[in-house]
Design a protein around this motif. Structure first.
Motif, mmCIF file in Angstrom:
data_model
loop_
_atom_site.group_PDB
_atom_site.id
_atom_site.type_symbol
_atom_site.label_atom_id
_atom_site.label_comp_id
_atom_site.label_asym_id
_atom_site.label_seq_id
_atom_site.Cartn_x
_atom_site.Cartn_y
_atom_site.Cartn_z
ATOM 1 N N LEU A 1 22.969 40.133 -13.569
ATOM 2 C CA LEU A 1 23.737 38.891 -13.720
ATOM 3 C C LEU A 1 25.114 39.140 -14.329
ATOM 4 O O LEU A 1 26.014 38.316 -14.163
ATOM 5 N N ARG A 2 25.243 40.236 -15.046
ATOM 6 C CA ARG A 2 26.456 40.471 -15.834
ATOM 7 C C ARG A 2 27.491 41.367 -15.160
ATOM 8 O O ARG A 2 28.648 41.385 -15.568
ATOM 9 N N ILE A 3 27.104 42.136 -14.158
ATOM 10 C CA ILE A 3 28.085 42.972 -13.457
ATOM 11 C C ILE A 3 28.885 42.079 -12.512
ATOM 12 O O ILE A 3 28.318 41.473 -11.597
ATOM 13 N N PRO A 4 30.205 41.948 -12.692
ATOM 14 C CA PRO A 4 31.001 41.005 -11.901
ATOM 15 C C PRO A 4 31.323 41.510 -10.501
ATOM 16 O O PRO A 4 32.479 41.799 -10.162
ATOM 17 N N VAL A 5 30.300 41.627 -9.662
ATOM 18 C CA VAL A 5 30.486 42.107 -8.290
ATOM 19 C C VAL A 5 31.390 41.146 -7.518
ATOM 20 O O VAL A 5 31.090 39.960 -7.407
ATOM 21 N N GLY A 6 32.520 41.645 -7.018
ATOM 22 C CA GLY A 6 33.432 40.817 -6.241
ATOM 23 C C GLY A 6 34.320 39.901 -7.066
ATOM 24 O O GLY A 6 35.147 39.183 -6.507
ATOM 25 N N GLY A 7 34.128 39.879 -8.376
ATOM 26 C CA GLY A 7 34.943 39.025 -9.229
ATOM 27 C C GLY A 7 34.212 37.757 -9.638
ATOM 28 O O GLY A 7 33.134 37.442 -9.132
ATOM 29 N N PRO A 8 34.796 37.002 -10.580
ATOM 30 C CA PRO A 8 34.129 35.817 -11.140
ATOM 31 C C PRO A 8 33.742 34.751 -10.115
ATOM 32 O O PRO A 8 32.651 34.192 -10.174
ATOM 33 N N ALA A 9 34.624 34.446 -9.168
ATOM 34 C CA ALA A 9 34.324 33.398 -8.188
ATOM 35 C C ALA A 9 33.143 33.785 -7.307
ATOM 36 O O ALA A 9 32.266 32.961 -7.013
ATOM 37 N N VAL A 10 33.101 35.037 -6.872
ATOM 38 C CA VAL A 10 31.994 35.516 -6.039
ATOM 39 C C VAL A 10 30.686 35.469 -6.819
ATOM 40 O O VAL A 10 29.638 35.054 -6.299
ATOM 41 N N MET A 11 30.743 35.874 -8.082
ATOM 42 C CA MET A 11 29.527 35.870 -8.894
ATOM 43 C C MET A 11 29.043 34.455 -9.181
ATOM 44 O O MET A 11 27.827 34.191 -9.176
ATOM 45 N N ALA A 12 29.962 33.530 -9.427
ATOM 46 C CA ALA A 12 29.556 32.140 -9.664
ATOM 47 C C ALA A 12 28.832 31.594 -8.438
ATOM 48 O O ALA A 12 27.772 30.959 -8.551
ATOM 49 N N GLU A 13 29.386 31.867 -7.254
ATOM 50 C CA GLU A 13 28.749 31.417 -6.012
ATOM 51 C C GLU A 13 27.378 32.080 -5.838
ATOM 52 O O GLU A 13 26.408 31.417 -5.445
ATOM 53 N N GLN A 14 27.304 33.372 -6.125
ATOM 54 C CA GLN A 14 26.049 34.105 -5.954
ATOM 55 C C GLN A 14 24.964 33.569 -6.890
ATOM 56 O O GLN A 14 23.817 33.352 -6.473
ATOM 57 N N LEU A 15 25.302 33.348 -8.138
ATOM 58 C CA LEU A 15 24.303 32.865 -9.091
ATOM 59 C C LEU A 15 23.911 31.415 -8.797
ATOM 60 O O LEU A 15 22.751 31.025 -8.980
ATOM 61 N N ASP A 16 24.852 30.618 -8.319
ATOM 62 C CA ASP A 16 24.522 29.258 -7.885
ATOM 63 C C ASP A 16 23.514 29.308 -6.731
ATOM 64 O O ASP A 16 22.609 28.469 -6.643
ATOM 65 N N HIS A 17 23.699 30.273 -5.851
ATOM 66 C CA HIS A 17 22.772 30.436 -4.720
ATOM 67 C C HIS A 17 21.365 30.776 -5.221
ATOM 68 O O HIS A 17 20.370 30.247 -4.703
ATOM 69 N N LEU A 18 21.275 31.649 -6.208
ATOM 70 C CA LEU A 18 19.965 31.985 -6.776
ATOM 71 C C LEU A 18 19.275 30.733 -7.315
ATOM 72 O O LEU A 18 18.089 30.503 -7.067
ATOM 73 N N VAL A 19 20.031 29.956 -8.062
ATOM 74 C CA VAL A 19 19.466 28.738 -8.651
ATOM 75 C C VAL A 19 19.009 27.780 -7.551
ATOM 76 O O VAL A 19 17.921 27.202 -7.625
ATOM 77 N N ALA A 20 19.840 27.605 -6.509
ATOM 78 C CA ALA A 20 19.495 26.695 -5.416
ATOM 79 C C ALA A 20 18.219 27.144 -4.705
ATOM 80 O O ALA A 20 17.352 26.318 -4.388
ATOM 81 N N GLN A 21 18.092 28.435 -4.475
ATOM 82 C CA GLN A 21 16.894 28.949 -3.811
ATOM 83 C C GLN A 21 15.653 28.754 -4.679
ATOM 84 O O GLN A 21 14.571 28.440 -4.179
ATOM 85 N N ALA A 22 15.816 28.935 -5.977
ATOM 86 C CA ALA A 22 14.689 28.738 -6.888
ATOM 87 C C ALA A 22 14.308 27.258 -6.967
ATOM 88 O O ALA A 22 13.120 26.903 -6.955
ATOM 89 N N ARG A 23 15.309 26.385 -7.052
ATOM 90 C CA ARG A 23 15.044 24.942 -7.116
ATOM 91 C C ARG A 23 14.373 24.448 -5.843
ATOM 92 O O ARG A 23 13.585 23.503 -5.862
ATOM 93 N N ALA A 24 14.689 25.068 -4.715
ATOM 94 C CA ALA A 24 14.095 24.688 -3.430
ATOM 95 C C ALA A 24 12.719 25.322 -3.233
ATOM 96 O O ALA A 24 12.112 25.164 -2.171
ATOM 97 N N ARG A 25 12.252 26.053 -4.234
ATOM 98 C CA ARG A 25 10.946 26.722 -4.211
ATOM 99 C C ARG A 25 10.839 27.766 -3.085
ATOM 100 O O ARG A 25 9.762 27.999 -2.540
#
Length: 277
Positions: free
Chosen positions: A165-189
């Motif tokens: 979660l802490r390695i900024p792959v692609g920069g802050p904007a890319v990481m924010a999008e990536q982590l949001d995607h993780l949350v969305a997938q988890a929320r969608a079960r």
């Protein structure tokens, strides 16, 4: 899931194997014993459900005295694959798995990567690669995630070390999008996510990924990876030990609820950073 040309080609491989095996007067069990796999695996190869690894294809040629036809066919099929040769068999097995348990210590698993994150990872490993190569590789990686949208998708459980979660792959904007995607997938079960925090200290399988897969009609497997190489393991004793390792990781990780809170917090940190840069 629709059958593609690659699937049909592996079915041809299986039909050819059955033809040569029967011509040699060998049962599936007898051939399996001679090439050091179970008779059940020979049956799965013949149905095109599982793909043999290169060393097995070479032993099939030797036992059936084919003059190298299985090795040549294997190499031709792998060359057409969007995946590295050492990962091809594992990617194929993901399609038929009923359960996938994965641990990653430094990166987001391929099945959960966004296109921008995947592109950054590929560029880091191939800094001089052409745009076409990068685009094709990203496309192949994202295509794998289609199994998570299928009505018969596997139960998917992921443990991430906090480092991922802490390695900024692609920069802050890319990481924010990536982590949001993780949350969305988890929320969608679609996936159950746990995070192994820094505070957990030393942990099993340090620095190494681990993927466990279970199937409806075949033995479970374990997959581990090193530099430009991978090991797909199906020995029952080894797989059982790998399952025990995963249990230890799961016990040391945060609960799913606390894990998602940490992922959301990290995403917000990246968003703030992206707004100020």
């Amino acid at each position: 899931m629709a059958k593609g040309k690659q699937d049909e080609a592996w079915e041809f491989f299986g039909e050819l194997l059955k033809e040569r095996r029967e011509a040699a007067g060998l049962s599936q069990s007898e051939l399996g014993r001679r090439v050091f796999v179970s008779g059940g695996y020979i049956g799965l190869f013949e149905q095109g459900i599982r793909k043999p690894q290169l060393d097995v294809a070479e032993r099939l040629d030797e036992v059936l005295q084919t003059g190298g036809i299985f090795e040549r066919t294997w190499r031709k099929l792998i060359d057409k694959s969007p995946y590295a040769s050492y990962f091809q068999a594992t990617a194929d097995l993901e399609d038929i798995a009923t359960k996938i348990c994965e641990f990653e210590s430094t990166a987001i698993p391929g099945l959960l990567q966004t296109p921008a994150y995947a592109e950054a990872v590929i560029h880091a490993s191939n800094p001089l690669a052409t745009d076409e190569y990068v685009a094709d590789t990203v496309k192949g990686r994202i295509r794998r995630s289609a199994i998570l949208k299928d009505a018969t998708r596997p139960m998917y459980w992921v443990i991430l070390h906090e480092t991922a979660l802490r390695i900024p792959v692609g920069g802050p904007a890319v990481m924010a999008e990536q982590l949001d995607h993780l949350v969305a997938q988890a929320r969608a079960r679609v996936v159950l996510i746990q995070v192994l925090p820094y505070a957990a200290g030393a942990y099993p399988q340090m620095g190494k990924p681990l993927k466990l897969m279970e199937f409806a009609d075949a033995p479970p497997t374990a997959y581990t990876e090193a530099v430009y190489s991978g090991n797909l393991l199906d020995d029952p004793a080894v797989v059982k030990r790998a399952q025990g390792t995963y249990d230890l990781l799961r016990a040391a990780a945060l609960s799913p609820e606390a894990s998602l809170a940490l992922v959301e917090s990290a995403a917000e940190d990246y968003r703030r950073c992206a707004r100020t840069t």
